[in-house]
Design a protein around this motif. Structure first.
Motif, PDB file in Angstrom:
ATOM      1  N   THR A 497      35.761  32.731  36.174  1.00 37.12           N
ATOM      2  CA  THR A 497      35.664  32.091  34.921  1.00 37.12           C
ATOM      3  C   THR A 497      35.129  30.778  34.995  1.00 37.12           C
ATOM      4  N   GLY A 498      34.438  30.031  33.903  1.00 34.92           N
ATOM      5  CA  GLY A 498      34.192  28.989  33.844  1.00 34.92           C
ATOM      6  C   GLY A 498      33.260  28.414  34.850  1.00 34.92           C
ATOM      7  N   PRO A 499      33.555  27.344  35.475  1.00 32.75           N
ATOM      8  CA  PRO A 499      32.744  26.625  36.570  1.00 32.75           C
ATOM      9  C   PRO A 499      32.413  27.550  37.675  1.00 32.75           C
ATOM     10  N   ALA A 500      33.377  28.562  37.800  1.00 28.38           N
ATOM     11  CA  ALA A 500      33.089  29.439  39.229  1.00 28.38           C
ATOM     12  C   ALA A 500      32.159  30.333  39.200  1.00 28.38           C
ATOM     13  N   LEU A 501      31.606  30.607  37.889  1.00 29.10           N
ATOM     14  CA  LEU A 501      30.436  31.446  37.468  1.00 29.10           C
ATOM     15  C   LEU A 501      29.187  30.935  38.068  1.00 29.10           C
ATOM     16  N   SER A 502      28.334  31.820  38.750  1.00 29.59           N
ATOM     17  CA  SER A 502      27.136  31.193  39.266  1.00 29.59           C
ATOM     18  C   SER A 502      26.141  31.636  38.216  1.00 29.59           C
ATOM     19  N   ARG A 515      25.343  26.740  25.508  1.00 29.69           N
ATOM     20  CA  ARG A 515      26.544  26.498  26.152  1.00 29.69           C
ATOM     21  C   ARG A 515      26.871  26.942  27.380  1.00 29.69           C
ATOM     22  N   PRO A 516      27.316  26.392  28.509  1.00 35.19           N
ATOM     23  CA  PRO A 516      27.873  27.177  29.672  1.00 35.19           C
ATOM     24  C   PRO A 516      29.181  27.881  29.158  1.00 35.19           C
ATOM     25  N   PRO A 517      29.591  28.726  29.933  1.00 37.45           N
ATOM     26  CA  PRO A 517      31.219  29.440  29.623  1.00 37.45           C
ATOM     27  C   PRO A 517      32.146  28.030  29.735  1.00 37.45           C
ATOM     28  N   TYR A 518      33.108  28.307  28.597  1.00 29.91           N
ATOM     29  CA  TYR A 518      34.143  27.404  28.552  1.00 29.91           C
ATOM     30  C   TYR A 518      35.021  27.771  29.759  1.00 29.91           C
ATOM     31  N   LEU A 519      36.045  26.873  30.146  1.00 26.18           N
ATOM     32  CA  LEU A 519      36.930  26.893  31.133  1.00 26.18           C
ATOM     33  C   LEU A 519      37.791  28.229  30.743  1.00 26.18           C
ATOM     34  N   LEU A 520      38.361  29.009  31.532  1.00 26.68           N
ATOM     35  CA  LEU A 520      38.874  30.174  31.588  1.00 26.68           C
ATOM     36  C   LEU A 520      38.017  31.326  30.647  1.00 26.68           C
ATOM     37  N   GLU A 521      36.733  31.063  30.351  1.00 28.08           N
ATOM     38  CA  GLU A 521      36.035  32.190  29.825  1.00 28.08           C
ATOM     39  C   GLU A 521      35.114  32.700  30.904  1.00 28.08           C
ATOM     40  N   THR A 522      34.894  34.037  30.674  1.00 22.19           N
ATOM     41  CA  THR A 522      34.164  34.921  31.668  1.00 22.19           C
ATOM     42  C   THR A 522      32.823  34.824  31.470  1.00 22.19           C
ATOM     43  N   ASN A 523      32.129  35.620  32.107  1.00 22.54           N
ATOM     44  CA  ASN A 523      30.674  35.713  32.095  1.00 22.54           C
ATOM     45  C   ASN A 523      30.213  36.568  30.713  1.00 22.54           C
ATOM     46  N   ARG A 524      31.274  36.681  29.773  1.00 22.16           N
ATOM     47  CA  ARG A 524      31.018  37.350  28.623  1.00 22.16           C
ATOM     48  C   ARG A 524      31.369  36.403  27.507  1.00 22.16           C
ATOM     49  N   PRO A 525      30.832  35.930  26.597  1.00 20.82           N
ATOM     50  CA  PRO A 525      31.387  34.870  25.591  1.00 20.82           C
ATOM     51  C   PRO A 525      32.518  35.474  24.807  1.00 20.82           C
ATOM     52  N   GLY A 526      33.532  34.567  24.436  1.00 15.21           N
ATOM     53  CA  GLY A 526      34.689  35.230  23.748  1.00 15.21           C
ATOM     54  C   GLY A 526      35.784  36.035  24.667  1.00 15.21           C
ATOM     55  N   ILE A 527      35.381  36.458  25.887  1.00 13.03           N
ATOM     56  CA  ILE A 527      36.094  36.984  26.761  1.00 13.03           C
ATOM     57  C   ILE A 527      36.713  36.228  27.835  1.00 13.03           C
ATOM     58  N   ARG A 534      43.358  35.640  37.159  1.00 11.87           N
ATOM     59  CA  ARG A 534      41.915  34.756  37.157  1.00 11.87           C
ATOM     60  C   ARG A 534      41.715  34.547  38.773  1.00 11.87           C
ATOM     61  N   SER A 535      40.633  34.300  39.064  1.00  8.64           N
ATOM     62  CA  SER A 535      40.296  33.979  40.552  1.00  8.64           C
ATOM     63  C   SER A 535      40.549  32.363  40.506  1.00  8.64           C
ATOM     64  N   GLY A 536      41.325  31.891  41.527  1.00  8.18           N
ATOM     65  CA  GLY A 536      41.548  30.588  41.805  1.00  8.18           C
ATOM     66  C   GLY A 536      42.819  30.085  40.974  1.00  8.18           C
ATOM     67  N   ASN A 537      43.589  30.771  40.225  1.00 10.13           N
ATOM     68  CA  ASN A 537      44.763  30.636  39.585  1.00 10.13           C
ATOM     69  C   ASN A 537      45.776  30.607  40.571  1.00 10.13           C
ATOM     70  N   VAL A 538      46.787  29.643  40.372  1.00 12.74           N
ATOM     71  CA  VAL A 538      47.993  29.280  41.461  1.00 12.74           C
ATOM     72  C   VAL A 538      49.306  30.195  41.457  1.00 12.74           C
ATOM     73  N   LYS A 539      49.122  31.268  40.793  1.00 12.95           N
ATOM     74  CA  LYS A 539      50.069  32.317  40.835  1.00 12.95           C
ATOM     75  C   LYS A 539      51.319  31.765  40.574  1.00 12.95           C
ATOM     76  N   ARG A 540      51.874  31.202  39.472  1.00 13.67           N
ATOM     77  CA  ARG A 540      53.013  30.543  38.936  1.00 13.67           C
ATOM     78  C   ARG A 540      53.214  30.924  37.510  1.00 13.67           C
ATOM     79  N   VAL A 541      54.641  30.950  36.994  1.00 11.91           N
ATOM     80  CA  VAL A 541      54.697  31.174  35.698  1.00 11.91           C
ATOM     81  C   VAL A 541      54.157  30.008  34.943  1.00 11.91           C
TER      82      VAL A 541
END
Ligand SMILES: Cc1cc2nc3c(=O)[nH]c(=O)nc-3n(C[C@H](O)[C@H](O)[C@H](O)COP(=O)(O)OP(=O)(O)OC[C@H]3O[C@@H](n4cnc5c(N)ncnc54)[C@H](O)[C@@H]3O)c2cc1C
Length: 561
Positions: A497-502, A515-527, A534-541
């Protein structure tokens, strides 16, 4: 026979508990409700709601008396009596599920009647009544669960995995049921005989008094109990959320409360991984901890209260993103069109194929090593399974409090799988014993883990140790198979998502916006992707909940554009 005492819910033990479950409304409150519905007379014996009815209306008693009963072949069981100023209903008023009890008039008089839509509108706009009604509905449901007063009987055995699964499914969906154990209850055998069922067919689920399901799937139980409403597949939804773990439920609460038309698809039961945690102690605001079931059960009710729709045992099987509009497939039915999608399908920890593993999860088997787990095993021996960085970090971390850490690695060493700095720390730490080419082969104990067996694959020798804590750090697999090739994933299959997308990933998806993808947005607008998937998530509730709610703010921006 006056059964009112026997019929009192568990909370009735304390006066305040009973008052909160069965509060009397003030005249002003009744008057506010009256403006939303219609007044009508009642006659003695009139059935206002029958067991199994869908679209259950809500009643406030003006005069007279109504009672809620669970009809049965012998004497009916009285659940509650409502007199002047009191109101009917329980959690199914919010969930829209079928009525569990019959509501009948015991003393004629007058009631105010609201249909479910009118009730939901009232709850969403009148904060004072919302608090009173929501609390009463939830407490009444908890009392039904505590008294086994449901429309479902599960006949099974404690030694059958299917029985555990069906019971867990009902529990996670907050549905009361009566459990009969073949090994202990004579009634269980009598019921099997009456319905001409064989012991080999367990679990048997008797649904709504008459439908008999033999070893049913969760989807069959959901269908029989009417957990899912019929969808209008032609309507384009503002937001489809995939997954009802903490991240998806948070997105549903924020989305629906802010006026979006939200549908949540859940392949199993609400709650996700968090729902299987016996006590979450690091979630903000719960200093003594909260069970995952309670936390996510309340979130589920909250999402429904704001009007989100949640379909259980209805997984997304494919996301189509090449047409003009996004659609989500759910197996049989036609695809569901959506203007925005939040992917919250989480991850599943890789679990070694070990007998009784699930029985010890949270009771000696852990998938994360936080200060909480470290405290639990202070001064004791622990085992960490895995050879990756997460296992290395866990071993080093636990070594500061545990007596000894046994690190079990299947491979010949750590060099290929772990960062050099971690390998050095492990080598230099006298509290860590590295056991290479070693595999865990057995877990033993009663209700909690007491002993572990592992095998040295070089010598084929098996060793048994009295050890009460095992950390399975063998990685997690993201639930992203259903995304096909629509969304960019990292090398482990988590959603980028977001800045992680090349720039290449955006170019190959033909990113159409300036515009570039928002934070948490994938390479498809609105998804968007949130939580463990999510890649990079810290795996906590907490991070799952945070991301689920933040994503909704971006959904608004996308829908406005
Ligand atoms: C035993 C255990 C204890 C834990 N204890 C803690 C703790 O104490 N503190 C803490 O902070 N974290 C804890 N965690 C981690 C925490 O539970 C997770 O980080 C959190 O649940 C992630 O939430 P999520 O909504 O992103 O994903 P999940 O909880 O994984 O939920 C994803 C949901 O999506 C559903 N799903 C999957 N695929 C599909 C599909 N195709 N269609 C529809 N639905 C789908 C799944 O069935 C699931 O319900 C624990 C985890 C476990 C397993």
């Amino acid at each position: 026979m006056d059964t009112s005492d026997r019929a009192r819910p568990a909370e009735a033990d304390s006066v305040s508990g009973r008052e909160r479950a069965f509060p009397a409304l003030t005249e002003k409150q009744v008057a506010r409700i009256a403006t939303r519905g219609r007044r009508r007379p009642t006659t003695r014996g009139e059935v206002l709601v029958e067991v199994g009815a869908r679209a259950v209306p809500f009643f406030v008693v003006v005069t007279g008396e109504i009672e809620a009963v669970r009809p049965s072949e012998g004497a009916d069981t009285l659940i509650a009596r409502h007199q002047s100023g009191h109101f009917s209903g329980e959690a199914n008023m919010i969930t829209g599920r079928r009525a569990i009890a019959r509501l009948q008039v015991s003393e004629p008089g007058e009631v105010i009647e609201l249909d479910r839509e009118q009730l939901l509108a009232l709850i969403q706009t009148d904060a004072e009544l919302s608090e009173i009604l929501m609390r009463a509905f939830i407490m009444r449901r908890l009392a039904l669960i505590a008294r086994d007063l449901g429309d479902v009987v599960v006949i099974g055995s404690r030694h059958s995995a299917g029985t555990l699964r069906a019971s867990e499914f009902l529990t996670r969906n907050g549905h009361p049921f009566h459990y009969l154990d073949l090994d202990r209850d004579r009634e269980a055998q009598e019921l099997l005989d009456r319905f001409q069922l064989d012991v080999s067919e367990i679990p048997v689920v008797i649904c709504r008094g008459n439908a008999v399901l033999r070893d049913p799937t969760n989807a069959q139980i959901a269908e029989c109990l009417g957990f899912n409403e019929v969808l209008d597949h032609t309507r384009v939804l503002d937001l489809v959320v995939v997954g009802a773990g903490p991240a998806g439920l948070a997105a549903a609460v924020y989305g629906a409360s802010e006026g979006l038309d939200v549908l949540v698809l859940e392949s199993s039961s609400p709650g996700g991984q968090a729902g299987s945690s016996s006590k979450i102690e690091n979630y903000l605001g719960f200093p003594t901890g909260i069970s995952g079931l309670e936390l996510t059960g309340k979130a589920y009710a909250q999402a429904l209260k704001f009007g989100a729709r949640i379909m259980v045992t209805t997984g997304a099987t494919r996301l189509a993103c090449d047409g003009q509009r996004y659609t989500v497939d759910i197996g049989d039915g036609p695809p569901i069109p959506a203007r925005a999608v939040i992917i919250a399908s989480g991850a599943e920890y890789r679990k070694p194929a070990l007998e009784r593993l699930s029985a010890f999860e949270g009771a000696g088997v852990y998938y994360g090593a936080t200060p909480m787990e470290a405290r639990l095993c202070a001064g004791e021996d622990v085992a960490v399974v895995g050879g990756g960085n997460s296992a290395g970090q866990a071993a080093v971390f636990l070594a500061s409090t545990a007596r000894q850490v046994h690190m079990l690695v299947r491979g010949p060493g750590l060099a290929d799988t772990m960062s050099r700095y971690l390998i050095r720390r492990i080598e230099e730490n006298p509290s860590i014993v590295l056991r290479t080419r070693t595999e865990i082969v057995g877990l033993e104990g009663n209700t909690e883990l007491e002993r572990v067996r592992w095998r040295d694959n070089q010598t084929a020798e098996t060793e048994s140790r009295d050890l009460r804590h095992v950390f399975m750090m063998t990685g997690a697999n993201p639930n992203t198979q259903w995304l096909d090739r629509c969304i960019a994933l990292d090398e482990k299959g988590f959603v980028k998502t977001g800045p992680a997308l090349s720039p290449e990933e955006l170019a190959s998806a033909k990113w159409p916006l300036a515009r570039p993808p928002y934070l948490l947005e994938t390479n498809r607008p609105g998804i968007f992707a949130v939580g463990d998937v999510r890649s990079g998530n810290v795996k906590r509730v907490a991070s799952a909940v945070g991301e689920g709610s933040i994503a909704v703010a971006f959904v608004h921006q996308v829908l406005r554009q």
